[in-house]
Design an enzyme around this catalytic site. Structure first.
Site, PDB file in Angstrom:
ATOM      1  N   GLU A  77      22.524 -44.080  16.400  1.00  0.00           N
ATOM      2  CA  GLU A  77      23.847 -44.136  15.785  1.00  0.00           C
ATOM      3  C   GLU A  77      24.825 -43.170  16.459  1.00  0.00           C
ATOM      4  O   GLU A  77      25.956 -43.534  16.738  1.00  0.00           O
ATOM      5  CB  GLU A  77      23.683 -43.778  14.289  1.00  0.00           C
ATOM      6  CG  GLU A  77      24.955 -43.657  13.508  1.00  0.00           C
ATOM      7  CD  GLU A  77      25.355 -44.966  12.852  1.00  0.00           C
ATOM      8  OE1 GLU A  77      24.762 -46.001  13.181  1.00  0.00           O
ATOM      9  OE2 GLU A  77      26.281 -44.928  12.014  1.00  0.00           O
ATOM     10  N   ASP A  78      24.338 -41.963  16.712  1.00  0.00           N
ATOM     11  CA  ASP A  78      25.287 -40.894  17.079  1.00  0.00           C
ATOM     12  C   ASP A  78      25.214 -40.442  18.538  1.00  0.00           C
ATOM     13  O   ASP A  78      25.975 -39.573  18.944  1.00  0.00           O
ATOM     14  CB  ASP A  78      25.040 -39.651  16.200  1.00  0.00           C
ATOM     15  CG  ASP A  78      25.277 -39.942  14.729  1.00  0.00           C
ATOM     16  OD1 ASP A  78      25.937 -40.947  14.429  1.00  0.00           O
ATOM     17  OD2 ASP A  78      24.785 -39.169  13.885  1.00  0.00           O
TER      18      ASP A  78
END
Ligand code: MN
Length: 710
Positions: A77-78
């Site tokens: 996600e990051d």
């Protein structure tokens, strides 16, 4: 070894192999590198978050793959790390777990109401492939909730609501009791800090005050267990968690002391046999409440939960709730579905409960494979997760949450009381459906309303929501009041006509004096009571006239049919037609006062009329108004020679004569001869005669007649 990793490594080394530990360390290094430079809002390096979430799982002794996935859960996600890279280094399973958690994270639930079908489907699918996805996600959420304080207040609120409405119920449904309780209390604290504080202080005070009583109960339970010499038994006091207290106070509008008027204990034993012996022991100490005993050992809950539940009459009549289970069952009760992945070398092997939890998940997987459409599948999973609710859509796509079993009428009242009051039909998924059918998850519900329509008293038989029920009752009461006033006024008018007078001829003073005599505030109150049959119109008429002429008029108690009250069909709820004789326009009829309900109309020749015909206060002579309109129920018996398809032919003859068939019964059937009973609606006797003539033309018909009274 890095500081952040050392505590985790220590915990894992207790139950994982050297080799597994090395892989986990690799995962840690990848995560640390990927998140390097990122900070949490609290100011700590980002890596502390996945490590803390992993620690939660390590305390539960979750397996190595779950720990790796937890360490890596935010990298897709990051950061720049790809799923392929994860798969290459840590294997497909771990990569899929991380991917599943990332997808869950992307779903932002503003509230339970926004858990729209598609989002929900994604979540369930992710869970089903590997339920560890949700366990990792829950650990992630738990740590985020524990450190929520650093977030800006708007975000804190959103996360708290999502936790209370989505994640806590899932933890509960998966049997993960400890996490469920903690998630709810943290969510409660974040969302309503003042209420949280008030309740937690009240609980502390209460337990302070009750110390002696609790000790007394504990001592007597301990004694009972000792007398029965049951070894290795642990007695634990149970406390309600704060959010459950709050929910109970809200949903039942109960006061704090009412909610807290229960003591809870858990008794943990060595084996199943001891559970039942403990049960016997506590039942001898305090009398059990009937019908509160549940044996979840013999019949475990779907998620594998096992326990005996009983409620006792404690000292001062205070109920004591007791749960009795073995150590293994207790672990399942606390860890729920997660128990399945807890590392075996921990010595924990709740074989049967585990296999049940496994069977539950397996059942879901099979369902997914077999279900013809995904809705069907989601439907059953939702029942497992949210057994109390059903989610349906408005035509505009808004989601509406209702109690399970709710009908389109409940839905209509949920939208607005005006919609409920004027609803006449419903389309479910664009198809016409009965108003009484229970709604299912995911359906689109379109209410058809007509101005001037009004609620049907029969709705009270199937609505389940309080809102619908109270609205219908309120409307009917209002309506009944209005109708009884109008009907009572007509009755009094007709009684006066019979005495050669009329309402207009009664002086205002006379009416006023009578109202005072009878204790009514105004004429409407008098009319209403006449309309309901509480006050006899003829008696009132006599009294009014006696006031006028200053002497009493004595009338014969038999009323003349010449001045009978005309039934218009617009009297509403104040009149109703008897089922025994089914009067239709054209029949000679009489009315019968049924106390508090209004007037029942019988055919004059109905044998039931004999019971009240000469009772002045109960019997009202009636006739039909010449303009009466409407459909009237009547029963017709048709005796036929059995021929193939005769029922169909008769039914179509009835329909072609413009009568509606409500019901058909076969009263007798000996093969050659059949006696059929049609319940149908007609306009009047003339119409009925036409229907019967049409039926007689059929050669199979032997005899045809209107049902004689029973
Ligand atoms: Mn996270």
């Amino acid at each position: 070894m890095n500081d952040y990793f050392s505590e985790l490594s220590q915990k894992l080394s207790v139950y994982l192999s050297e080799q597994q530990l090395e892989l986990i360390h690799q995962a840690y290094l990848v995560a640390e590198a990927a998140h390097s430079g990122q900070m949490r809002r609290s100011g700590e390096p980002y890596i502390t978050h996945p490590v803390a979430a992993s620690l939660i799982l390590a305390d539960m002794r979750m397996d190595a793959q779950s720990i790796m996935a937890t360490l890596l859960h935010d990298v897709l996600e990051d950061t720049d790390v790809s799923k392929e890279e994860l798969s290459a280094q840590f294997g497909q399973v771990v990569a899929d777990l991380v991917d599943g958690v990332s997808k869950l994270t992307q779903i932002k639930f503003e509230s339970k109401a926004e858990a729209q079908a598609e989002n929900f489907r994604k979540m369930v699918m992710a869970m089903i492939r590997d339920i560890r996805v949700i366990i990792v996600k829950l650990a992630d959420r738990l740590h985020n909730m524990r450190t929520l304080g650093a977030m800006p207040s708007k975000k804190r609120r959103r996360i708290a609501i999502e936790t209370l409405e989505i994640y806590a119920p899932i933890a509960n449904r998966l049997g993960m009791r400890d996490w469920y309780v903690e998630l709810e209390d943290l969510g409660f604290k974040a969302l309503y800090p003042m209420r949280y504080k008030a309740i937690s202080e009240a609980v502390l005070r209460l337990y302070g005050n009750r110390k002696e009583l609790i000790q007394k109960i504990e001592t007597s339970l301990h004694e009972a267990l000792e007398n029965f010499t049951i070894p290795n038994v642990t007695l634990l006091g149970r406390r309600k968690h704060l959010y459950s207290i709050y929910k109970k106070m809200r949903s039942k509008s109960a006061s704090f002391s009412e909610v807290m008027d229960v003591f809870g204990f858990r008794i943990v034993t060595a084996d199943v046999d001891a559970c039942y012996r403990v049960l016997g022991a506590v039942h001898r100490t305090y009398k059990p409440l009937p019908a509160r005993f549940k044996d979840y050992i013999a019949i475990p809950k779907a998620n594998g939960y096992q326990s005996l539940h009983t409620t006792l009459f404690g000292p001062f009549g205070i109920p004591i709730e007791i749960q009795i289970r073995t150590k293994e069952m207790d672990k399942v009760a606390v860890n729920g579905v997660a128990a399945h992945w807890i590392y075996k070398s921990s010595g924990f092997e709740a074989a049967e409960a585990q296999s049940r939890a496994k069977a539950w998940i397996k059942g879901l997987v099979e369902l997914q494979q077999n279900a013809g459409n995904s809705l069907e599948f989601i439907e059953s999973v939702k029942i497992d997760l949210f057994p109390e609710e059903v989610y349906v859509f408005t035509p505009r796509g808004d989601i509406i949450e209702l109690q399970r079993g709710a009908t389109p009428v409940d839905f209509a009242y949920r939208i607005h009381s005006d919609v409920g009051n004027s609803c006449v039909g419903v389309k479910i998924d664009r198809r016409l459906a009965p108003l009484s059918v229970p709604l299912l998850n995911g359906q689109t519900v379109e209410i058809m309303a007509a101005p001037g329509a009004r609620p049907n008293p029969a709705w009270l038989n199937f609505v389940v929501t309080g809102k619908a029920r109270s609205n219908i009752r309120h409307f009917l009461k209002d309506q009944q009041e209005k109708e009884s006033v109008a009907f009572g006024k007509r009755l009094l008018g007709s009684a006066l006509t019979e005495l050669s007078s009329s309402l207009e001829k009664i002086p205002a003073d006379t009416m006023k004096a009578l109202l005072q005599d009878l204790g009514y505030k105004n004429t409407n109150a008098l009319y209403e009571n006449i309309g309901f049959g509480h006050q006899i119109a003829e008696v009132v008429a006599q009294r009014l006239l006696s006031h006028v002429s200053h002497f009493d008029i004595h009338l014969p108690s038999l009323k003349t049919p010449a001045t009978a009250l005309a039934i218009k069909g617009t009297e509403g709820m104040m009149i109703f037609y008897a089922d025994c004789c089914h009067p239709i326009p054209g029949d000679a009829i009489v009315g019968h006062w049924v106390s508090g309900k209004g007037m029942q109309i019988h055919v004059d020749s109905c044998p039931k009329v004999d019971a009240f015909r000469y009772k002045f206060h109960e019997c009202v002579p009636l006739c039909w108004d010449e303009h009466i309109q409407g459909d009237f129920v009547v029963e017709v018996i048709i005796e036929v020679n059995n021929q193939r398809g005769v029922l169909g032919v008769l039914a179509s003859a009835i329909a072609s004569a413009e009568a509606n068939i409500d019901d058909v019964h076969v009263d007798e059937d000996d093969g050659a001869y059949t006696k059929l009973r049609f319940v149908m609606t007609v306009r009047d006797r003339v119409h009925l005669a036409r229907v019967m003539r049409r039926l007689k033309t059929n050669t199979a018909v032997l005899r045809i007649y209107r049902k004689k009274y029973e």
